[in-house]
Design an enzyme around this catalytic site. Sequence first.
Site, mmCIF file in Angstrom:
data_model
loop_
_atom_site.group_PDB
_atom_site.id
_atom_site.type_symbol
_atom_site.label_atom_id
_atom_site.label_comp_id
_atom_site.label_asym_id
_atom_site.label_seq_id
_atom_site.Cartn_x
_atom_site.Cartn_y
_atom_site.Cartn_z
ATOM 1 N N GLN A 1 10.310 1.742 16.220
ATOM 2 C CA GLN A 1 10.666 0.589 15.375
ATOM 3 C C GLN A 1 12.097 0.737 14.855
ATOM 4 O O GLN A 1 12.887 -0.213 14.887
ATOM 5 C CB GLN A 1 9.690 0.495 14.201
ATOM 6 C CG GLN A 1 10.120 -0.473 13.109
ATOM 7 C CD GLN A 1 9.076 -0.643 12.021
ATOM 8 O OE1 GLN A 1 8.084 -1.331 12.225
ATOM 9 N NE2 GLN A 1 9.278 -0.024 10.866
ATOM 10 N N HIS B 1 7.185 5.810 1.192
ATOM 11 C CA HIS B 1 7.921 4.580 0.849
ATOM 12 C C HIS B 1 8.847 4.830 -0.346
ATOM 13 O O HIS B 1 9.979 4.361 -0.373
ATOM 14 C CB HIS B 1 6.947 3.464 0.440
ATOM 15 C CG HIS B 1 6.072 2.966 1.547
ATOM 16 N ND1 HIS B 1 4.713 3.147 1.563
ATOM 17 C CD2 HIS B 1 6.370 2.254 2.671
ATOM 18 C CE1 HIS B 1 4.206 2.585 2.636
ATOM 19 N NE2 HIS B 1 5.172 2.043 3.330
ATOM 20 N N ASN C 1 0.856 -1.191 0.000
ATOM 21 C CA ASN C 1 0.000 0.000 0.000
ATOM 22 C C ASN C 1 0.891 1.241 0.000
ATOM 23 O O ASN C 1 0.776 2.116 0.862
ATOM 24 C CB ASN C 1 -0.954 -0.010 1.196
ATOM 25 C CG ASN C 1 -2.039 1.053 1.057
ATOM 26 O OD1 ASN C 1 -2.384 1.463 -0.040
ATOM 27 N ND2 ASN C 1 -2.554 1.521 2.169
#
Length: 279
Positions: free
Chosen positions: A150, A33, A28
């Site tokens: 993360q 990204h 997605n």
Amino acid sequence: MYIAHTVAELRAHLAAFKRPAFVPTMGNLHDGHLALIRQAKPLGDVTVASIFVNRLQFLPHEDFDTYPRTWDSDCEKLRAAGCDVLFAPDEKALYPEPQTCKVHPDPALADILEGHFRPGFFIGVCTVVMKLFQCVQPRVAVFGKKDYQQLMMIRHMVRQFAMPIEIIGSETFRADDGLALSSRNGYLSKTERAEAVQLSKALKVMAEAVQAGERDLAAIEARAMQTLTERGWQPDYLVLRRRADLQAPVPGDSLVALAAARLGGTRLIDNLEIEALAS
Ligand code: PAF
């Protein structure tokens, strides 16, 4: 762009390269990204992305089944961004048997903030990233700073296991109004999308209070919680933490403001690095 659906295909194709630069994703894909892909490109001799929606990092009530799978447009975007190899295993290819051997990251980092509200989340993330690293064997991997905790966790894992991988943190990609790009922004209604910018605004207000010399960090956090709550959000946390380990800061520490809050049915996270507190 070469597409590998199995570990064997991936390994055979990558055997010709010495320095894969890797961007793991759950698909997605958005401009954030693609910025990671573009950042990775000059860092290796082949640019590899992965698309894998990792069941292990979703809690039972979370959106694993409904997580948007947008294969055709993802492939198109990766090609346009110059990605050379896409690793897209299905669950059977990546987890051919139940993944009972897992990475348990340091609870001091893994059980706070996101890990507190999403128990086991970082076990799932570290386990899949470890496995993807074994498959791709990158020399460099790029992760977004939007998922701040993360990124820290991955850096810690790589350091602790002496993995020969350089981890690059990439600046958060934002829409014009300041909203951090996220695959989950697509869940927002039009009204919610207009409101969503308030999360980054709340972080900015926290940063400005620190930079203006306010030293009562708990009061700054409480005001931010109240502001968002009054606007109809359900915040999990809005906190000021030490950048080095995300623990409570002392004067002189470099800070980061971190937030997670639910707007309607959508949980958003964001963060903002702040310059050092004067001693
Ligand atoms: O940030 C993500 O998209 C995921 O957590 C990751 C790193 C691809 C692991 O599934």
